[in-house]
Motif scaffolding. Structure first.
Motif, short mmCIF file in Angstrom:
data_model
loop_
_atom_site.label_atom_id
_atom_site.label_comp_id
_atom_site.label_asym_id
_atom_site.label_seq_id
_atom_site.Cartn_x
_atom_site.Cartn_y
_atom_site.Cartn_z
N THR A 99 0.82 -1.21 0.00
CA THR A 99 0.00 0.00 0.00
C THR A 99 0.85 1.26 0.00
OG1 THR A 99 -0.20 0.14 2.43
CG2 THR A 99 -1.83 -1.20 1.27
N VAL A 100 2.10 1.17 0.46
CA VAL A 100 2.98 2.33 0.41
C VAL A 100 3.24 2.72 -1.03
CG1 VAL A 100 5.26 3.24 0.96
CG2 VAL A 100 4.07 1.81 2.61
N ASP A 147 -0.04 9.73 -5.46
CA ASP A 147 0.36 11.12 -5.22
C ASP A 147 1.32 11.64 -6.29
OD1 ASP A 147 -1.13 11.15 -2.95
OD2 ASP A 147 0.55 10.71 -1.60
N GLY A 148 1.73 10.74 -7.21
CA GLY A 148 2.71 11.15 -8.20
C GLY A 148 4.08 11.31 -7.61
N GLY A 149 4.32 10.66 -6.46
CA GLY A 149 5.60 10.81 -5.78
C GLY A 149 6.63 9.84 -6.28
N ARG A 203 13.38 -4.17 4.05
CA ARG A 203 13.93 -2.96 4.67
C ARG A 203 13.08 -2.52 5.85
NH1 ARG A 203 14.66 -1.73 -0.78
NH2 ARG A 203 12.78 -0.44 -0.83
N THR A 204 11.76 -2.62 5.69
CA THR A 204 10.85 -2.26 6.77
C THR A 204 11.09 -3.12 8.00
OG1 THR A 204 9.11 -1.48 5.27
CG2 THR A 204 8.41 -2.23 7.46
N TRP A 205 11.14 -4.43 7.79
CA TRP A 205 11.28 -5.36 8.92
C TRP A 205 12.59 -5.15 9.66
CZ3 TRP A 205 7.50 -6.92 11.29
CH2 TRP A 205 7.44 -8.11 12.03
N THR A 206 13.67 -4.97 8.92
CA THR A 206 14.97 -4.83 9.58
C THR A 206 15.10 -3.48 10.27
OG1 THR A 206 15.94 -4.11 7.46
CG2 THR A 206 16.17 -6.43 8.03
N ARG A 207 14.64 -2.42 9.65
CA ARG A 207 14.82 -1.10 10.24
C ARG A 207 13.90 -0.88 11.44
NH1 ARG A 207 15.38 2.94 5.14
NH2 ARG A 207 15.12 4.51 6.79
N VAL A 223 8.36 5.34 4.18
CA VAL A 223 7.26 5.73 3.31
C VAL A 223 7.79 6.50 2.10
CG1 VAL A 223 5.23 7.24 3.13
CG2 VAL A 223 5.48 5.72 5.10
N ARG A 224 8.78 7.34 2.35
CA ARG A 224 9.37 8.13 1.24
C ARG A 224 10.30 7.29 0.35
NH1 ARG A 224 10.51 11.74 5.48
NH2 ARG A 224 12.72 11.16 5.31
#
Length: 232
Positions: A140-141, A148-150, A193-197, A229-230
């Motif tokens: 979903t991220v 958002d066009g990000g 990356r999410t899990w480790t950080r 998220v970014r």
């Protein structure tokens, strides 16, 4: 009826033994869990309790599966209650809140491995369902960034990084996915990356490593969420 009474007593005894084991875990870590000591605390003999748990490893397996199941249910509920764009943040915060409420259980599954203990298949199956929730939230991220066009080049599809390509190859067909559900390498990379950080910050926090450093660890945790998220 007598059978039902025996089953109720057996279940109550096992639950009481697990509660005492969790108290031992809090006091002395996994090395302090002893079936004989648990039996003594319950007013039983060691051999009597071995009728309910054949070994310390069987008791540990019960504690570990209960813990994984509780965490999996907590994260799944947090994600289900959040709007799609907020699911990643909801999952991350629920993970930290759960760990802070019960640090001993957190360290049971994410701390130092128990010497000589080998987890049976049922524990890895529950852990896989937990990871499915994490992968879904991570997906979903990407959707929110694209909406958002990000991201780099206004959200257009980017080539896989070396890590993402490696994960796409290594984990192909190995995750908790049904036909046509397996995420791509980009989502797998984000999930890793999410899990480790997040675990890095949480593990240091629950072990008191930030004590005396003069800042609020929750601020650091929120900064990590923002960075993830970014895509940073």
């Amino acid at each position: 009826m007598a059978t039902a009474r025996r089953e109720r007593y057996r279940k109550q005894t096992r639950e009481e033994a697990k509660a005492v084991a969790l108290a031992q875990l809090s006091e002395s870590g996994t090395a302090g869990i002893s079936v004989n000591a648990i039996a003594k605390a319950m007013g039983m003999t060691g051999p009597a309790l071995y009728r309910y748990f054949a070994s310390r490893d069987e008791l540990l397996t019960e504690l570990i599966t209960d813990t994984y199941r509780d965490l999996a249910e907590t994260l799944a509920q947090a994600v289900a209650d959040a709007a799609p764009a907020d699911r990643f943040r909801a999952l991350a915060r629920a993970l930290r809140d759960w760990a802070k409420r019960q640090p001993d259980r957190y360290l049971l599954i994410y701390g130092t491995p128990v010497p000589g203990y080998h987890a049976p298949p049922e524990t890895t199956e529950i852990a896989a369902s937990l990871m499915r929730t994490i992968f879904d939230a991570c997906a979903t991220v990407g959707e929110a960034v694209e909406a958002d066009g990000g991201g780099v080049d206004g959200g257009r599809q980017q080539p896989l990084t070396e890590l993402e390509a490696e994960l796409a190859r290594h984990l192909e067909g190995a995750g908790p996915w049904g036909p046509g559900e397996e995420p791509g390498g980009e989502v797998k990379g984000r999930a890793l990356r999410t899990w480790t950080r997040l675990h890095g910050v949480i593990s240091l926090d629950v072990q008191g490593q930030f004590t005396g450093m003069g800042f609020d660890p929750s601020v650091l945790f929120e900064a990590e969420i923002d960075a993830l998220v970014r895509g940073g």
